[in-house]
Design an enzyme around this catalytic site. Structure first.
Site, mmCIF file in Angstrom:
data_model
loop_
_atom_site.group_PDB
_atom_site.id
_atom_site.type_symbol
_atom_site.label_atom_id
_atom_site.label_comp_id
_atom_site.label_asym_id
_atom_site.label_seq_id
_atom_site.Cartn_x
_atom_site.Cartn_y
_atom_site.Cartn_z
ATOM 1 N N LYS A 80 0.889 -1.137 0.009
ATOM 2 C CA LYS A 80 0.083 0.034 -0.120
ATOM 3 C C LYS A 80 0.906 1.311 -0.001
ATOM 4 O O LYS A 80 2.058 1.214 0.438
ATOM 5 C CB LYS A 80 -0.876 -0.216 1.293
ATOM 6 C CG LYS A 80 -2.114 1.007 1.308
ATOM 7 C CD LYS A 80 -3.253 0.238 0.376
ATOM 8 C CE LYS A 80 -4.547 1.000 0.642
ATOM 9 N NZ LYS A 80 -5.924 0.359 0.243
ATOM 10 N N GLY A 187 -20.300 7.273 5.215
ATOM 11 C CA GLY A 187 -19.226 7.408 4.157
ATOM 12 C C GLY A 187 -20.143 7.131 2.957
ATOM 13 O O GLY A 187 -20.182 5.964 2.547
ATOM 14 N N GLY A 189 -18.780 8.003 -0.467
ATOM 15 C CA GLY A 189 -17.948 8.201 -1.347
ATOM 16 C C GLY A 189 -18.032 7.108 -2.657
ATOM 17 O O GLY A 189 -19.125 6.655 -2.948
ATOM 18 N N VAL A 191 -17.415 4.059 -2.921
ATOM 19 C CA VAL A 191 -18.056 2.829 -2.515
ATOM 20 C C VAL A 191 -19.239 2.993 -1.773
ATOM 21 O O VAL A 191 -20.462 2.408 -2.394
ATOM 22 C CB VAL A 191 -17.165 1.727 -1.873
ATOM 23 C CG1 VAL A 191 -17.897 0.568 -1.253
ATOM 24 C CG2 VAL A 191 -15.792 1.583 -2.443
HETATM 25 P P1 NAD Z 1 -13.601 7.901 -0.677
HETATM 26 O O1 NAD Z 1 -12.854 8.788 -0.230
HETATM 27 O O2 NAD Z 1 -14.329 8.065 -2.026
HETATM 28 O O3 NAD Z 1 -15.120 8.224 0.351
HETATM 29 C C1 NAD Z 1 -14.974 8.144 1.776
HETATM 30 C C2 NAD Z 1 -16.213 9.003 2.183
HETATM 31 O O4 NAD Z 1 -16.301 8.773 3.536
HETATM 32 C C3 NAD Z 1 -16.099 10.537 1.775
HETATM 33 O O5 NAD Z 1 -17.120 10.913 1.227
HETATM 34 C C4 NAD Z 1 -15.646 11.072 3.235
HETATM 35 O O6 NAD Z 1 -16.144 12.411 3.227
HETATM 36 C C5 NAD Z 1 -16.360 10.015 4.195
HETATM 37 N N1 NAD Z 1 -16.110 10.067 5.525
HETATM 38 C C6 NAD Z 1 -14.744 10.250 6.048
HETATM 39 N N2 NAD Z 1 -14.782 10.076 7.486
HETATM 40 C C7 NAD Z 1 -16.069 10.042 7.668
HETATM 41 C C8 NAD Z 1 -16.723 10.076 8.868
HETATM 42 N N3 NAD Z 1 -16.184 9.927 10.268
HETATM 43 N N4 NAD Z 1 -18.210 10.068 9.109
HETATM 44 C C9 NAD Z 1 -18.910 9.995 7.767
HETATM 45 N N5 NAD Z 1 -18.141 10.154 6.605
HETATM 46 C C10 NAD Z 1 -16.790 9.922 6.774
HETATM 47 O O7 NAD Z 1 -13.429 6.413 -0.179
HETATM 48 P P2 NAD Z 1 -14.051 4.922 -1.154
HETATM 49 O O8 NAD Z 1 -13.047 4.665 -2.239
HETATM 50 O O9 NAD Z 1 -15.565 5.086 -1.238
HETATM 51 O O10 NAD Z 1 -13.554 3.915 0.031
HETATM 52 C C11 NAD Z 1 -14.264 4.126 1.443
HETATM 53 C C12 NAD Z 1 -13.460 2.742 2.188
HETATM 54 O O11 NAD Z 1 -13.487 1.739 1.604
HETATM 55 C C13 NAD Z 1 -12.161 3.173 2.713
HETATM 56 O O12 NAD Z 1 -11.617 2.808 3.916
HETATM 57 C C14 NAD Z 1 -11.350 2.475 1.692
HETATM 58 O O13 NAD Z 1 -10.083 2.245 1.885
HETATM 59 C C15 NAD Z 1 -12.190 1.189 1.575
HETATM 60 N N6 NAD Z 1 -11.935 0.400 0.266
HETATM 61 C C16 NAD Z 1 -12.190 1.184 -0.906
HETATM 62 C C17 NAD Z 1 -12.174 0.486 -1.984
HETATM 63 C C18 NAD Z 1 -12.492 1.104 -3.615
HETATM 64 O O14 NAD Z 1 -12.548 0.136 -4.428
HETATM 65 N N7 NAD Z 1 -12.665 2.185 -3.606
HETATM 66 C C19 NAD Z 1 -11.691 -1.021 -2.059
HETATM 67 C C20 NAD Z 1 -11.625 -1.716 -0.764
HETATM 68 C C21 NAD Z 1 -11.688 -0.909 0.367
#
Ligand code: NAD
Length: 360
Positions: A80, A187, A189, A191
């Site tokens: 990572k 959250g 975003g 996902v």
């Molecule tokens: P992202 O940055 O697109 O979305 C994350 C969202 O969470 C943002 O909108 C942010 O404002 C919000 N957030 C942060 N802290 C918060 C809180 N305390 N309360 C409420 N909302 C909060 O990220 P993503 O790509 O959607 O990924 C989300 C999670 O899933 C992460 O932990 C990431 O590591 C994990 N993940 C993502 C993927 C992927 O394909 N994108 C794959 C595996 C794991």
């Protein structure tokens, strides 16, 4: 900071610190294991308060990738990257400098998107290295394109989480449908947003929160949901909690407040400490281990990188996530253990098997 003594160090093969004065890049690449193949895992950009926080995050996430790739039967190890900084201050020069850093590892580490980085960023990274995936290739650009192996892994992660969540609901609540079930999503975003769409389409009612202004309103308007303050989302009176923001949210303070009987979400490293898995068992909550349920994105990114599968094959592999989770749930129940401990043991066994193959 003594790296080798850090609790999260866990026998990492390599940890690299990179700095580029011209672009202001400050990055860390952690390679936990290359036993099963080159280390694959995304690049996170985050304004860490201290360097030790950034190192800890990189180490925890990279070990998680070793476990995730092993459990998803992918021929990749775990790594990572983290870039220290606010994602709003990102520049193409900085991403290109990060690409050069990745390239200097000669393919031992393959990068992709994570929190704070996008497909556009990966295009910048790709100017400097070929060891990158999650790129918006032509087939994935068209707005009406069918699901594709290329591009943003977020929707594919969401699909795997959705299928895994349904398996957890079936196991814990004995229900085959999500109709009328209350799900809290933390959250919204890359996902969380597509996950909300899938959950609503299946009849779940949603309670949502995001710390980003406007993100929850968008889900309420476009999909239909009730917004609550971000600080209260974990404690909502719901059937299922889907953490899709950041990690370490389940700890000795938050677990006693959780009212959901199932936790199934995308966020990496949801448990603050390994022992929190036992606390969830004591609280009667079924926890879907994060790196098993959220593997949809890496399955897609891995095949995009290898160029060895179309969407049908990727979808078939994502479809295996529920069965893998059910096996973990059943074993945890049989042995009276935490699902997280059972998953860790299974992942470590796969890594040990890979190591034995290497020396044989
Ligand atoms: P992202 O940055 O697109 O979305 C994350 C969202 O969470 C943002 O909108 C942010 O404002 C919000 N957030 C942060 N802290 C918060 C809180 N305390 N309360 C409420 N909302 C909060 O990220 P993503 O790509 O959607 O990924 C989300 C999670 O899933 C992460 O932990 C990431 O590591 C994990 N993940 C993502 C993927 C992927 O394909 N994108 C794959 C595996 C794991």
């Amino acid at each position: 900071m003594d790296l080798f003594q850090m609790p999260d160090f866990d026998a990492h093969e390599q940890v690299m610190f990179g700095y580029d004065a011209a672009s202001g890049l400050r990055a860390i690449i952690a390679i936990h294991s290359t036993v099963l193949g080159p280390a694959a895992g995304g690049c996170r950009m985050w304004p860490y308060a201290a360097l030790s926080d950034a190192v800890s995050d990189a180490l925890r996430l990279s070990r998680g990738m070793s476990y995730k790739n092993a459990m998803a039967d992918l021929p990749f190890g775990g790594g990572k990257a983290v870039i220290v900084g606010d994602a709003r201050e990102k520049t193409s020069q900085r991403m290109e400098a990060f690409g050069r850093l990745v390239d200097s590892l000669g393919g031992r580490y393959i990068t992709a998107e994570d929190v704070g980085t996008t497909t556009t960023d990966m295009e910048q990274v790709a100017r400097a290295t070929r060891f990158v995936s999650g790129l918006p290739r032509d087939s994935a650009r068209a707005a009406d394109a069918a699901p594709s192996v290329a591009g943003d892994p977020g929707p594919k992660t969401a699909l795997g989480v959705f299928l895994g969540l349904k398996a957890a609901v079936r196991f814990r609540l004995g229900r085959a449908s999500l109709e009328g079930l209350k799900v809290a999503v933390q959250g919204l975003g890359g996902v969380g947003f597509p996950l909300c769409r899938l959950l609503r389409a299946e009849g779940a009612s949603l309670i949502v929160a995001d710390s980003r202004p406007g993100a929850a309103q968008r889900v309420c308007q476009e999909i239909g949901a009730v917004e609550v303050p971000a600080a209260s989302i974990l404690a909502q009176d719901v059937d299922v909690l889907a953490p899709c923001a950041l990690g370490a949210i389940l700890d000795s303070r938050s677990i006693p407040t959780v009212r959901a009987r199932v936790i199934a979400g995308a966020a990496n490293n949801q448990l603050a400490r390994d022992e929190d898995g036992e606390a969830l068992v004591r609280a009667g909550i079924l926890y879907a281990p994060d790196y098993v349920i959220n593997a949809g994105g890496i399955i897609s990114v891995a095949h995009e990188y290898r160029g060895d599968a179309g969407w049908a094959q990727v979808k078939a592999e994502i479809d295996r996530i529920p069965a893998r989770l059910t096996e973990i749930f059943e074993r945890a129940r049989r042995e009276g253990r935490a699902t997280s401990a059972v998953a860790d043991e299974m992942a470590r066994a796969r890594l040990a098997q890979g190591r034995r193959r290497m020396v044989a």
